[in-house]
Design a protein around this motif. Structure first.
Motif, PDB file in Angstrom:
ATOM      1  N   LYS A  91       0.840  -1.213   0.000  1.00  0.00           N
ATOM      2  CA  LYS A  91       0.000   0.000   0.000  1.00  0.00           C
ATOM      3  C   LYS A  91       0.866   1.250   0.000  1.00  0.00           C
ATOM      4  O   LYS A  91       0.549   2.236  -0.672  1.00  0.00           O
ATOM      5  N   GLY A  92       1.951   1.224   0.772  1.00  0.00           N
ATOM      6  CA  GLY A  92       2.856   2.371   0.813  1.00  0.00           C
ATOM      7  C   GLY A  92       3.478   2.660  -0.535  1.00  0.00           C
ATOM      8  O   GLY A  92       3.594   3.815  -0.946  1.00  0.00           O
ATOM      9  N   ILE A  93       3.860   1.621  -1.239  1.00  0.00           N
ATOM     10  CA  ILE A  93       4.436   1.808  -2.573  1.00  0.00           C
ATOM     11  C   ILE A  93       3.364   2.287  -3.549  1.00  0.00           C
ATOM     12  O   ILE A  93       3.593   3.194  -4.344  1.00  0.00           O
ATOM     13  N   LYS A  94       2.188   1.729  -3.459  1.00  0.00           N
ATOM     14  CA  LYS A  94       1.123   2.037  -4.420  1.00  0.00           C
ATOM     15  C   LYS A  94       0.486   3.404  -4.173  1.00  0.00           C
ATOM     16  O   LYS A  94       0.245   4.162  -5.122  1.00  0.00           O
ATOM     17  N   PHE A  95       0.229   3.736  -2.893  1.00  0.00           N
ATOM     18  CA  PHE A  95      -0.539   4.944  -2.580  1.00  0.00           C
ATOM     19  C   PHE A  95       0.257   6.000  -1.815  1.00  0.00           C
ATOM     20  O   PHE A  95      -0.241   7.092  -1.561  1.00  0.00           O
ATOM     21  N   GLY A 118       2.507   2.017 -11.945  1.00  0.00           N
ATOM     22  CA  GLY A 118       1.462   1.089 -12.357  1.00  0.00           C
ATOM     23  C   GLY A 118       1.496  -0.144 -11.469  1.00  0.00           C
ATOM     24  O   GLY A 118       2.490  -0.417 -10.792  1.00  0.00           O
ATOM     25  N   ASP A 119       0.413  -0.897 -11.480  1.00  0.00           N
ATOM     26  CA  ASP A 119       0.338  -2.106 -10.654  1.00  0.00           C
ATOM     27  C   ASP A 119       1.455  -3.087 -10.985  1.00  0.00           C
ATOM     28  O   ASP A 119       1.991  -3.748 -10.093  1.00  0.00           O
ATOM     29  N   ASP A 120       1.825  -3.172 -12.256  1.00  0.00           N
ATOM     30  CA  ASP A 120       2.918  -4.068 -12.645  1.00  0.00           C
ATOM     31  C   ASP A 120       4.239  -3.603 -12.052  1.00  0.00           C
ATOM     32  O   ASP A 120       5.040  -4.410 -11.572  1.00  0.00           O
ATOM     33  N   GLU A 121       4.464  -2.286 -12.034  1.00  0.00           N
ATOM     34  CA  GLU A 121       5.705  -1.749 -11.472  1.00  0.00           C
ATOM     35  C   GLU A 121       5.746  -1.923  -9.957  1.00  0.00           C
ATOM     36  O   GLU A 121       6.807  -2.200  -9.389  1.00  0.00           O
ATOM     37  N   VAL A 122       4.598  -1.766  -9.293  1.00  0.00           N
ATOM     38  CA  VAL A 122       4.524  -1.977  -7.845  1.00  0.00           C
ATOM     39  C   VAL A 122       4.889  -3.430  -7.528  1.00  0.00           C
ATOM     40  O   VAL A 122       5.699  -3.710  -6.638  1.00  0.00           O
ATOM     41  N   ALA A 123       4.307  -4.360  -8.269  1.00  0.00           N
ATOM     42  CA  ALA A 123       4.609  -5.784  -8.055  1.00  0.00           C
ATOM     43  C   ALA A 123       6.085  -6.059  -8.298  1.00  0.00           C
ATOM     44  O   ALA A 123       6.741  -6.729  -7.487  1.00  0.00           O
ATOM     45  N   GLU A 145      -2.601  -9.190  -8.198  1.00  0.00           N
ATOM     46  CA  GLU A 145      -2.739  -9.055  -6.750  1.00  0.00           C
ATOM     47  C   GLU A 145      -2.672  -7.579  -6.340  1.00  0.00           C
ATOM     48  O   GLU A 145      -3.456  -7.127  -5.508  1.00  0.00           O
ATOM     49  N   VAL A 146      -1.757  -6.854  -6.935  1.00  0.00           N
ATOM     50  CA  VAL A 146      -1.615  -5.430  -6.617  1.00  0.00           C
ATOM     51  C   VAL A 146      -2.850  -4.657  -7.052  1.00  0.00           C
ATOM     52  O   VAL A 146      -3.310  -3.755  -6.351  1.00  0.00           O
ATOM     53  N   ALA A 147      -3.430  -5.014  -8.185  1.00  0.00           N
ATOM     54  CA  ALA A 147      -4.620  -4.319  -8.680  1.00  0.00           C
ATOM     55  C   ALA A 147      -5.791  -4.421  -7.699  1.00  0.00           C
ATOM     56  O   ALA A 147      -6.640  -3.519  -7.632  1.00  0.00           O
ATOM     57  N   LYS A 148      -5.828  -5.482  -6.912  1.00  0.00           N
ATOM     58  CA  LYS A 148      -6.925  -5.682  -5.952  1.00  0.00           C
ATOM     59  C   LYS A 148      -6.740  -4.894  -4.653  1.00  0.00           C
ATOM     60  O   LYS A 148      -7.664  -4.789  -3.859  1.00  0.00           O
ATOM     61  N   ILE A 149      -5.556  -4.340  -4.439  1.00  0.00           N
ATOM     62  CA  ILE A 149      -5.264  -3.619  -3.194  1.00  0.00           C
ATOM     63  C   ILE A 149      -5.950  -2.254  -3.232  1.00  0.00           C
ATOM     64  O   ILE A 149      -5.777  -1.489  -4.178  1.00  0.00           O
ATOM     65  N   GLU A 150      -6.700  -1.983  -2.186  1.00  0.00           N
ATOM     66  CA  GLU A 150      -7.379  -0.686  -2.073  1.00  0.00           C
ATOM     67  C   GLU A 150      -6.778   0.089  -0.931  1.00  0.00           C
ATOM     68  O   GLU A 150      -6.216  -0.472   0.004  1.00  0.00           O
TER      69      GLU A 150
END
Length: 151
Positions: A91-95, A118-123, A145-150
């Motif tokens: 979550k920290g990386i994504k948001f 992007g979700d691919d880069e986060v993963a 999996e990353v795409a499902k993280i809210e």
């Protein structure tokens, strides 16, 4: 039967070229095998891509060694927080992340801006972090999996 110097020279060149071709073929076979092994390992592929993302976005604060900057930016190498809080770390990386966290017994109270990945880069970057500097945390994290993280 006598051979002229030109014939001997020509045979020597032909022999050397044929040996060189064998070496080239062996190198090509070895390279192709290792590329196939690499391509058939999704984690290794993701880690390689993640290293590039890390070097573009993360290295400034967390350093090349993953050790961070003492009392300013937390370490991600051998980090108990990262190991025990994979979802929060994603979550920290994504948001982005702000507020107090405790890493290896030290309190950090800073902010990490959302990086716009992007979700691919986060993963990929999480797979790199999870498998670098002695870290061996978790299995392959996928873009899905990353795409499902809210938030």
């Amino acid at each position: 039967m006598k051979f002229s110097n030109i014939q001997i020279f020509s045979l020597a060149i032909l022999f050397l070229l044929s040996c060189n071709e064998k070496q080239k073929k062996e190198k090509t076979i070895k390279r192709t095998q290792s590329e196939t092994e690499f391509k058939s390992n999704p984690l290794k592929e993701s880690v390689a891509r993640g290293r590039l993302v890390y070097n573009d976005f993360c290295i400034t604060c967390h350093m090349a060694s993953g050790e961070g900057v003492p009392n300013v930016f937390p370490p991600i190498a051998n980090s108990d927080y990262l190991k025990n809080n994979q979802l929060q770390s994603l979550k920290g990386i994504k948001f982005g992340q702000k507020g107090e966290i405790i890493v290896n017994g030290k309190t950090y109270n800073g902010a990490m801006a959302a990086l716009g990945l992007g979700d691919d880069e986060v993963a990929d970057v999480m797979n790199y972090i999870n498998n670098s500097w002695g870290n061996k945390y978790g299995n392959l994290i996928t873009e899905e999996e990353v795409a499902k993280i809210e938030k």
